[in-house]
Design a protein around this motif. Sequence first.
Motif, PDB file in Angstrom:
ATOM      1  N   SER A   2       0.757  60.890 -96.957  1.00 14.24           N
ATOM      2  CA  SER A   2      -0.166  59.934 -98.188  1.00 14.24           C
ATOM      3  C   SER A   2      -0.712  58.806 -97.346  1.00 14.24           C
ATOM      4  CB  SER A   2       0.865  59.589 -99.200  1.00 14.24           C
ATOM      5  OG  SER A   2       1.750  58.515 -98.694  1.00 14.24           O
ATOM      6  N   TYR A   3      -1.877  58.429 -97.559  1.00 16.38           N
ATOM      7  CA  TYR A   3      -2.632  57.471 -97.003  1.00 16.38           C
ATOM      8  C   TYR A   3      -2.845  56.516 -97.832  1.00 16.38           C
ATOM      9  CZ  TYR A   3      -2.419  59.729 -92.337  1.00 16.38           C
ATOM     10  OH  TYR A   3      -1.828  60.422 -91.207  1.00 16.38           O
ATOM     11  N   ARG A   4      -2.093  55.289 -97.833  1.00 12.91           N
ATOM     12  CA  ARG A   4      -2.111  54.194 -98.783  1.00 12.91           C
ATOM     13  C   ARG A   4      -3.186  53.167 -98.513  1.00 12.91           C
ATOM     14  NH1 ARG A   4       3.295  52.064 -98.802  1.00 12.91           N
ATOM     15  NH2 ARG A   4       3.617  53.225 -97.009  1.00 12.91           N
ATOM     16  N   PHE A   5      -3.701  53.286 -97.140  1.00  8.13           N
ATOM     17  CA  PHE A   5      -4.493  52.233 -96.371  1.00  8.13           C
ATOM     18  C   PHE A   5      -6.043  52.304 -96.621  1.00  8.13           C
ATOM     19  CE2 PHE A   5      -5.994  53.662 -92.499  1.00  8.13           C
ATOM     20  CZ  PHE A   5      -5.639  54.751 -92.398  1.00  8.13           C
ATOM     21  N   ALA A  47       2.560  58.123 -90.491  1.00  8.66           N
ATOM     22  CA  ALA A  47       1.699  57.041 -90.986  1.00  8.66           C
ATOM     23  C   ALA A  47       0.774  56.528 -90.004  1.00  8.66           C
ATOM     24  CB  ALA A  47       2.580  56.041 -91.579  1.00  8.66           C
ATOM     25  N   HIS A  48       1.217  56.758 -88.737  1.00  4.79           N
ATOM     26  CA  HIS A  48       0.175  55.910 -87.600  1.00  4.79           C
ATOM     27  C   HIS A  48      -0.659  57.233 -87.027  1.00  4.79           C
ATOM     28  CE1 HIS A  48       3.195  52.418 -87.382  1.00  4.79           C
ATOM     29  NE2 HIS A  48       1.997  52.087 -88.118  1.00  4.79           N
ATOM     30  N   PHE A  50      -4.238  58.164 -87.453  1.00  8.53           N
ATOM     31  CA  PHE A  50      -5.461  57.880 -87.949  1.00  8.53           C
ATOM     32  C   PHE A  50      -6.791  58.738 -87.305  1.00  8.53           C
ATOM     33  CE2 PHE A  50      -3.146  53.634 -87.491  1.00  8.53           C
ATOM     34  CZ  PHE A  50      -2.545  53.830 -88.537  1.00  8.53           C
ATOM     35  N   CYS A 110       2.169  44.803 -83.861  1.00 11.30           N
ATOM     36  CA  CYS A 110       2.290  45.320 -85.258  1.00 11.30           C
ATOM     37  C   CYS A 110       1.552  44.547 -86.029  1.00 11.30           C
ATOM     38  CB  CYS A 110       3.838  45.472 -85.684  1.00 11.30           C
ATOM     39  SG  CYS A 110       5.019  46.241 -84.471  1.00 11.30           S
ATOM     40  N   CYS A 113      -2.365  44.745 -87.165  1.00 16.78           N
ATOM     41  CA  CYS A 113      -2.760  45.381 -88.376  1.00 16.78           C
ATOM     42  C   CYS A 113      -2.105  44.942 -89.545  1.00 16.78           C
ATOM     43  CB  CYS A 113      -2.468  47.059 -88.121  1.00 16.78           C
ATOM     44  SG  CYS A 113      -3.626  47.645 -86.972  1.00 16.78           S
ATOM     45  N   HIS A 114      -0.778  44.721 -89.272  1.00 20.22           N
ATOM     46  CA  HIS A 114       0.050  44.574 -90.654  1.00 20.22           C
ATOM     47  C   HIS A 114       0.036  43.135 -90.968  1.00 20.22           C
ATOM     48  CE1 HIS A 114       1.876  48.584 -91.196  1.00 20.22           C
ATOM     49  NE2 HIS A 114       1.937  48.507 -89.961  1.00 20.22           N
ATOM     50  N   SER A 191      10.136  46.524 -83.567  1.00 20.74           N
ATOM     51  CA  SER A 191      10.500  47.840 -83.151  1.00 20.74           C
ATOM     52  C   SER A 191      11.781  48.066 -82.817  1.00 20.74           C
ATOM     53  CB  SER A 191       9.617  48.212 -81.732  1.00 20.74           C
ATOM     54  OG  SER A 191       8.274  48.081 -82.016  1.00 20.74           O
ATOM     55  N   HIS A 194      11.981  49.957 -86.183  1.00 15.73           N
ATOM     56  CA  HIS A 194      10.742  51.017 -86.706  1.00 15.73           C
ATOM     57  C   HIS A 194      10.564  51.536 -85.359  1.00 15.73           C
ATOM     58  CE1 HIS A 194      10.117  49.595 -90.857  1.00 15.73           C
ATOM     59  NE2 HIS A 194       9.926  48.526 -90.285  1.00 15.73           N
ATOM     60  N   PHE A 208       9.877  55.496 -93.496  1.00 12.58           N
ATOM     61  CA  PHE A 208       9.414  54.265 -93.199  1.00 12.58           C
ATOM     62  C   PHE A 208       9.514  54.178 -91.629  1.00 12.58           C
ATOM     63  CE2 PHE A 208      10.792  53.157 -97.587  1.00 12.58           C
ATOM     64  CZ  PHE A 208       9.825  52.507 -98.065  1.00 12.58           C
TER      65      PHE A 208
HETATM   66  C1  HEC Z   1      -3.733  50.070 -85.570  1.00  8.20           C
HETATM   67  C2  HEC Z   1      -3.252  49.647 -86.815  1.00  8.20           C
HETATM   68  C3  HEC Z   1      -1.610  49.541 -86.896  1.00  8.20           C
HETATM   69  C4  HEC Z   1      -0.787  49.101 -86.040  1.00  8.20           C
HETATM   70  C5  HEC Z   1      -1.131  48.645 -84.589  1.00  8.20           C
HETATM   71  C6  HEC Z   1       0.504  49.033 -86.582  1.00  8.20           C
HETATM   72  N1  HEC Z   1       0.298  49.835 -87.650  1.00  8.20           N
HETATM   73 FE1  HEC Z   1       1.938  50.447 -88.911  1.00  8.20          FE
HETATM   74  N2  HEC Z   1       0.655  51.202 -90.057  1.00  8.20           N
HETATM   75  C7  HEC Z   1      -0.624  51.112 -90.189  1.00  8.20           C
HETATM   76  C8  HEC Z   1      -1.428  51.739 -91.219  1.00  8.20           C
HETATM   77  C9  HEC Z   1      -2.613  51.797 -91.578  1.00  8.20           C
HETATM   78  C10 HEC Z   1      -0.222  52.118 -92.355  1.00  8.20           C
HETATM   79  C11 HEC Z   1      -0.294  52.981 -93.479  1.00  8.20           C
HETATM   80  C12 HEC Z   1      -0.418  54.444 -93.278  1.00  8.20           C
HETATM   81  C13 HEC Z   1      -0.334  55.016 -94.526  1.00  8.20           C
HETATM   82  O1  HEC Z   1      -1.367  54.712 -95.508  1.00  8.20           O
HETATM   83  O2  HEC Z   1       0.350  55.991 -94.923  1.00  8.20           O
HETATM   84  C14 HEC Z   1       1.034  51.760 -91.322  1.00  8.20           C
HETATM   85  C15 HEC Z   1       2.438  52.038 -91.854  1.00  8.20           C
HETATM   86  C16 HEC Z   1       3.636  51.500 -91.300  1.00  8.20           C
HETATM   87  C17 HEC Z   1       4.690  51.710 -92.119  1.00  8.20           C
HETATM   88  C18 HEC Z   1       5.248  52.431 -93.252  1.00  8.20           C
HETATM   89  C19 HEC Z   1       5.422  53.930 -92.965  1.00  8.20           C
HETATM   90  C20 HEC Z   1       5.561  54.877 -94.155  1.00  8.20           C
HETATM   91  O3  HEC Z   1       6.084  55.930 -93.781  1.00  8.20           O
HETATM   92  O4  HEC Z   1       5.734  54.325 -95.177  1.00  8.20           O
HETATM   93  C21 HEC Z   1       5.627  51.063 -90.954  1.00  8.20           C
HETATM   94  C22 HEC Z   1       7.248  50.970 -91.162  1.00  8.20           C
HETATM   95  C23 HEC Z   1       4.963  50.510 -90.117  1.00  8.20           C
HETATM   96  N3  HEC Z   1       3.571  50.855 -90.310  1.00  8.20           N
HETATM   97  C24 HEC Z   1       5.248  49.799 -88.925  1.00  8.20           C
HETATM   98  C25 HEC Z   1       4.632  49.364 -87.964  1.00  8.20           C
HETATM   99  C26 HEC Z   1       5.204  48.824 -86.769  1.00  8.20           C
HETATM  100  C27 HEC Z   1       6.691  48.422 -86.788  1.00  8.20           C
HETATM  101  C28 HEC Z   1       4.043  48.644 -85.765  1.00  8.20           C
HETATM  102  C29 HEC Z   1       4.464  48.014 -84.350  1.00  8.20           C
HETATM  103  C30 HEC Z   1       5.484  48.524 -83.472  1.00  8.20           C
HETATM  104  C31 HEC Z   1       2.957  49.029 -86.318  1.00  8.20           C
HETATM  105  N4  HEC Z   1       3.495  49.503 -87.642  1.00  8.20           N
HETATM  106  C32 HEC Z   1       1.762  49.021 -85.893  1.00  8.20           C
HETATM  107  C33 HEC Z   1      -1.501  50.650 -89.191  1.00  8.20           C
HETATM  108  C34 HEC Z   1      -0.738  50.093 -87.939  1.00  8.20           C
END
Ligand code: HEC
Length: 226
Positions: A2-5, A47-48, A50, A110, A113-114, A191, A194, A208
């Motif tokens: 699922s892509y929530r973003f 989830a990552h 794209f 992280c 983006c977050h 990290s 995660h 997650f």
């Molecule tokens: C390039 C952008 C980007 C970076 C950098 C990034 N994330 Fe994300 N992350 C996202 C997006 C966009 C989503 C949502 C994807 C979706 O909608 O399913 C996400 C989802 C997640 C989720 C939820 C996963 C799930 O299964 O629901 C976690 C936990 C997470 N990221 C942790 C991290 C951590 C920890 C880091 C660094 C080590 C990180 N992210 C770096 C863009 C990023």
Amino acid sequence: MSYRFLSRIRPRHASRSSRNIVLMIVCCLALAVWPTGTPKAGIRGSAHDFSALTERQQICIFCHTPHDADISVASAPLWNHEVTVKQFQLYNSPTMDATVSQPTGASRLCLSCHDGTVAVDSYGGRPGVIFLGGDLGIGADELANDHPVSFVYNDALAAADRELFSPSSSPSGLGGTIQQDLLFGSQLECSSCHDVHNGPAATAVDEFLLVITQAQSQLCLTCHNK
Ligand code: HEC
Ligand code: HEC
Ligand code: HEC
Ligand code: HEC
């Protein structure tokens, strides 16, 4: 998957129906480009992943590049994503023993983006348009309400706290000690809990992107002696 973003509007301000439409389009795209079959743990399909947003279905490019990497964040792995410059309000409490700093290392990556200030698709010098918010915007509402990151967790901290396991000798459950498997140069970072690549450890977890299961609070009880 699922892509929530995948909304160009921050989720808090987006109407649910407009989000769902974008989501449906992307799901169709995803089905067209991803191989079918049981998804394995690993970044592909996680989830990552794209890749549906790029012309040649590239996965790593959102975060890494083989050349001309951004080296502004210490120990960043060949970084290719715009880095956030936000200063965050940090978690604090009277019982905290650790000294928490502004997010460094992997945590700053992280949050690039977050935290909702830098777009998910701002990589390789491209201006992006997709911003994270809501549950995914961990730092968008500051870090004062999140588990602290970017601080030294060593045996001295464990001794001072008295209800933390000593990282140099206590097992992580992943084969080595907490220090070896969960810390980054003695620092606790995002990290620590995660795996951004949804890597091998996630085979048993796969939720997650956690490195240790939440069943029976195993993740928390790896470090906290409660
Ligand atoms: C390039 C952008 C980007 C970076 C950098 C990034 N994330 Fe994300 N992350 C996202 C997006 C966009 C989503 C949502 C994807 C979706 O909608 O399913 C996400 C989802 C997640 C989720 C939820 C996963 C799930 O299964 O629901 C976690 C936990 C997470 N990221 C942790 C991290 C951590 C920890 C880091 C660094 C080590 C990180 N992210 C770096 C863009 C990023
Ligand atoms: C959403 C962002 C993101 C994507 C996509 C991503 N990585 Fe990473 N990667 C990170 C972050 C953040 C770190 C450093 C923190 C860590 O290791 O948890 C990292 C660390 C690494 C490292 C060094 C540490 C280690 O784990 O060995 C390698 C090698 C790496 N990535 C390879 C890749 C490859 C290859 C791909 C594509 C198949 C990829 N990454 C996709 C964010 C990403
Ligand atoms: C101490 C462990 C720990 C640390 C450190 C940690 N997380 Fe998490 N994170 C979790 C757990 C556990 C969950 C699942 C929460 C739940 O069950 O609702 C989670 C959930 C998430 C989610 C998904 C939220 C949702 O509701 O969809 C994202 C995104 C995320 N974390 C990003 C981060 C980022 C970015 C950092 C660093 C700033 C970070 N996490 C630090 C343990 C941690
Ligand atoms: C990798 C080790 C690690 C993991 C995993 C971890 N923590 Fe922590 N946590 C720490 C450390 C170290 C501190 C800092 C404690 C201090 O300085 O007093 C901390 C701080 C906290 C605090 C704030 C304590 C205070 O005095 O205000 C709480 C609450 C907490 N963690 C709960 C959790 C929960 C719940 C989980 C599981 C979802 C979790 N932790 C997972 C290491 C960890």
